[in-house]
Design an enzyme around this catalytic site. Structure first.
Site, PDB file in Angstrom:
ATOM      1  N   GLY A 164       0.800  -1.077   0.049  1.00  0.00           N
ATOM      2  CA  GLY A 164       0.042   0.039  -0.048  1.00  0.00           C
ATOM      3  C   GLY A 164       0.996   1.328   0.002  1.00  0.00           C
ATOM      4  O   GLY A 164       0.187   2.308   0.517  1.00  0.00           O
ATOM      5  N   LYS A 237      -1.568   3.869  -6.271  1.00  0.00           N
ATOM      6  CA  LYS A 237      -2.209   4.024  -7.468  1.00  0.00           C
ATOM      7  C   LYS A 237      -3.634   4.900  -7.392  1.00  0.00           C
ATOM      8  O   LYS A 237      -4.267   4.788  -6.407  1.00  0.00           O
ATOM      9  CB  LYS A 237      -2.462   2.748  -8.261  1.00  0.00           C
ATOM     10  CG  LYS A 237      -1.206   1.823  -8.274  1.00  0.00           C
ATOM     11  CD  LYS A 237      -1.422   0.527  -8.306  1.00  0.00           C
ATOM     12  CE  LYS A 237      -0.256  -0.388  -8.281  1.00  0.00           C
ATOM     13  NZ  LYS A 237      -0.570  -1.807  -8.245  1.00  0.00           N
ATOM     14  N   GLU A 275       4.975  -6.779 -10.662  1.00  0.00           N
ATOM     15  CA  GLU A 275       5.013  -5.192 -10.911  1.00  0.00           C
ATOM     16  C   GLU A 275       6.452  -5.182 -11.132  1.00  0.00           C
ATOM     17  O   GLU A 275       7.485  -5.700 -10.583  1.00  0.00           O
ATOM     18  CB  GLU A 275       4.620  -4.659  -9.489  1.00  0.00           C
ATOM     19  CG  GLU A 275       3.452  -4.919  -8.931  1.00  0.00           C
ATOM     20  CD  GLU A 275       2.855  -3.838  -7.978  1.00  0.00           C
ATOM     21  OE1 GLU A 275       1.820  -3.577  -7.911  1.00  0.00           O
ATOM     22  OE2 GLU A 275       3.734  -3.568  -6.959  1.00  0.00           O
ATOM     23  N   GLU A 288       8.018  -6.250  -7.163  1.00  0.00           N
ATOM     24  CA  GLU A 288       7.357  -7.112  -6.242  1.00  0.00           C
ATOM     25  C   GLU A 288       6.221  -7.959  -7.014  1.00  0.00           C
ATOM     26  O   GLU A 288       5.795  -7.662  -8.155  1.00  0.00           O
ATOM     27  CB  GLU A 288       6.692  -6.584  -5.104  1.00  0.00           C
ATOM     28  CG  GLU A 288       5.403  -5.582  -5.352  1.00  0.00           C
ATOM     29  CD  GLU A 288       4.481  -5.183  -4.308  1.00  0.00           C
ATOM     30  OE1 GLU A 288       4.585  -6.000  -3.270  1.00  0.00           O
ATOM     31  OE2 GLU A 288       3.700  -4.177  -4.440  1.00  0.00           O
ATOM     32  N   ARG A 292      -2.647 -11.915  -5.479  1.00  0.00           N
ATOM     33  CA  ARG A 292      -3.910 -11.833  -4.981  1.00  0.00           C
ATOM     34  C   ARG A 292      -4.737 -10.988  -6.151  1.00  0.00           C
ATOM     35  O   ARG A 292      -3.843 -10.727  -7.133  1.00  0.00           O
ATOM     36  CB  ARG A 292      -3.862 -10.865  -3.774  1.00  0.00           C
ATOM     37  CG  ARG A 292      -3.535  -9.578  -3.959  1.00  0.00           C
ATOM     38  CD  ARG A 292      -3.830  -8.490  -2.932  1.00  0.00           C
ATOM     39  NE  ARG A 292      -2.695  -7.411  -2.836  1.00  0.00           N
ATOM     40  CZ  ARG A 292      -2.861  -6.206  -3.686  1.00  0.00           C
ATOM     41  NH1 ARG A 292      -3.873  -6.025  -4.443  1.00  0.00           N
ATOM     42  NH2 ARG A 292      -1.966  -5.450  -3.446  1.00  0.00           N
ATOM     43  N   VAL A 295      -6.793  -4.672  -7.113  1.00  0.00           N
ATOM     44  CA  VAL A 295      -7.681  -3.531  -7.301  1.00  0.00           C
ATOM     45  C   VAL A 295      -8.060  -2.968  -8.744  1.00  0.00           C
ATOM     46  O   VAL A 295      -9.258  -3.130  -9.230  1.00  0.00           O
ATOM     47  CB  VAL A 295      -7.156  -2.127  -6.630  1.00  0.00           C
ATOM     48  CG1 VAL A 295      -8.335  -1.140  -6.871  1.00  0.00           C
ATOM     49  CG2 VAL A 295      -7.163  -2.340  -5.099  1.00  0.00           C
TER      50      VAL A 295
END
Ligand code: ADP
Ligand code: ADP
Ligand code: MG
Length: 460
Positions: A164, A237, A275, A288, A292, A295
């Site tokens: 995050g 983001k 990423e 990284e 999961r 978003v």
């Protein structure tokens, strides 16, 4: 196929998961907190179950309680969504131990990728490029200084457990490194309960380019192209698009293959994201892997026509992927705007409160993911992201035009939000030209805020 799944999440992603389950004729048990009793997912889940107070640590993060509910309600699987327990290896392990399928990769894989400096080492061993940086973790400031001297400033101090956008600080000199190291470490400890740190060369003005991965338990791994997520504030983001304007088809192929290699190195299955940052000279570096659903996954769904959540559920049920790499055809252009309950003019401070009037856009090629409705009260306890607008059109310019129209249609009364701010970005000449990188917002903030205050619409 599963008959019943427990949804261990809230808000728009809970709605997304419930809708998918309903289409697949799977019953849902929604574990929700007292603060969410009036939320939309509670209305649409087959069996809503209140599990505790508003505070996430007393509800959404209560691992044993969630397992308990899943067992009592005879759920075969748990979908964790994003955030909360979605990248928690201990929780995935508990599910495994209790005979419940965790919809995501195994606890082992989550653990392997969850420590970002260990993942970096694994990537290096598998010919996936990483930025210059520390070999593993750095234990002391002196060690950090030695690494920085070797790779050269500027550097980025990062938390191995980070997420995050938290737990990272830039340093442009030895003087700055001391406070960067200390603040990042303290933030990591309070946010993740883990202050292991590592160093990376700070890539100046990079693009954030990530590849969507899908894998099954038979060893098949494919990618579904990239998303450019370079419009960020505080390393978080705000807008995403696919395809990226800065990738040639050769570079896309090269990065896509590196992403698949990264996933294979981890023995990956389920949906995941690799990423990268891409520098001005078009060199890319792994940063990284998110183990999961992300978003911004709808951006990829719009251009690939693949339902990523459905594939996640199918793979978790032991089925093979529906598509091979050759089947994946990406068409048109998609953009996502995250609508946050926040005030751009007050440093993006969250603005919880009651939505007195609400109108959300629609039309051809416009997709809305939200759990908001008129009269709903946004709680201060959770993330400020309350909706996502995704558009799909033939070309990038058409998508930009479609998104401007969509954002103009957003009417929210009662709370501040960032829809108009993003509308202004879509009129910025550098954005339109695709001439933007992760420093875009920081560089153009003054200008954008001026326009925001003036409330000017349209071309300038
Ligand atoms: P994405 O890559 O999917 O955009 P974000 O970094 O925006 O991911 O995070 C998605 C959600 O998960 C956000 O609500 C964020 O606050 C939350 N989140 C991200 N990392 C963590 C973490 N380590 N622990 C708890 N929540 C997290
Ligand atoms: P998180 O786990 O919080 O998502 P990431 O490692 O994915 O952290 O980085 C988040 C953002 O920080 C990236 O999207 C990028 O904008 C920036 N970033 C991360 N590493 C670097 C780097 N080495 N150089 C420049 N920017 C970086
Ligand atoms: Mg990241």
């Amino acid at each position: 196929m599963f008959k019943r799944i427990l949804i261990a999440n809230r808000g728009e992603i809970a709605m997304r998961l419930i809708r998918c389950c309903r289409e697949m004729e799977i019953d849902t048990v929604l574990a929700y907190s007292e603060a969410d009793k009036d939320s939309l997912p509670v209305q649409f889940a087959t069996y809503p179950v209140c599990i505790g107070p508003a505070k996430a640590s007393e509800s959404y993060l209560q691992q044993d309680l969630l397992i308990d509910v899943a067992r009592k309600m005879e759920c075969e699987a748990i979908h964790p969504g994003y955030g909360f327990l979605s990248e928690n290896a201990d929780f995935a392990e508990k599910c495994e131990q209790n005979g419940i399928i965790f919809i995501g990769p195994s606890a082992d894989i989550i653990r392997k990728m969850g420590n970002k400096q260990a993942a970096r080492t694994l990537m290096k061993q598998n010919q996936v490029p990483v930025a210059p940086g520390s070999d593993g973790a750095v234990q002391t400031l002196a060690e950090a200084e030695a690494v920085a001297d070797k790779i050269g400033y500027p550097v980025l101090v990062k938390a191995a457990a980070g997420g995050g956008g938290r737990g990272m600080r830039k340093a442009f000199s030895k003087e700055e490194l001391k406070s960067a190291y200390e603040t990042a470490k303290a933030e990591a400890l309070s946010a993740f309960g883990d202050d292991e740190m590592y160093l990376e060369k700070l890539i100046l003005k990079p693009h954030h380019i990530e590849f969507q991965i899908l894998g099954d338990s038979f060893g098949n791994i494919i990618h579904l192209g990239e998303r450019d997520c370079s419009i960020q504030r505080r390393n978080q983001k705000m807008m995403e698009e696919s395809p990226s304007k800065v990738l040639s088809s050769e570079l896309r192929k090269e990065m896509g293959e590196a992403a698949v290699r990264a996933a294979k190195a981890a023995g990956y299955y389920s949906a995941g994201t690799v990423e990268f940052v891409l520098d001005q000279e078009k060199h890319f570096y792994f940063i990284e892997m998110n183990t999961r659903i992300q978003v911004e996954h709808p951006v990829t769904e719009m251009v690939s026509n693949v339902d990523l959540v459905k594939e996640q559920i199918r793979v978790a049920a032991g089925l093979r992927l529906n598509a091979t790499q050759a089947d994946i055809v990406l068409t048109g252009h998609a953009i996502e705007c995250r609508i946050n309950a926040e005030s751009p003019e007050r440093g993006f401070a969250p603005t919880p409160g009651t939505i007195e009037f609400l109108h959300l856009p629609g039309g051809n090629g416009v997709r809305i993911e939200t759990a908001m409705y008129q009269g709903y009260t946004i709680s201060p306890y959770y993330d400020s992201m309350v909706a996502k607008i995704i558009v799909h059109a033939e070309s990038r310019l058409d998508a930009i035009r479609k998104m401007r129209v969509a954002l103009e249609e957003v009417m929210v009364q009662g709370i501040d939000n960032n829809a108009f701010f993003q509308y202004l970005i879509l009129y910025h000449p550098d954005y339109i030209r695709g001439n933007y990188d992760t420093s875009f917002l920081e560089e153009h903030m003054g200008e954008l805020l001026e326009w925001h205050k003036a409330g000017v619409k349209g071309e300038r």
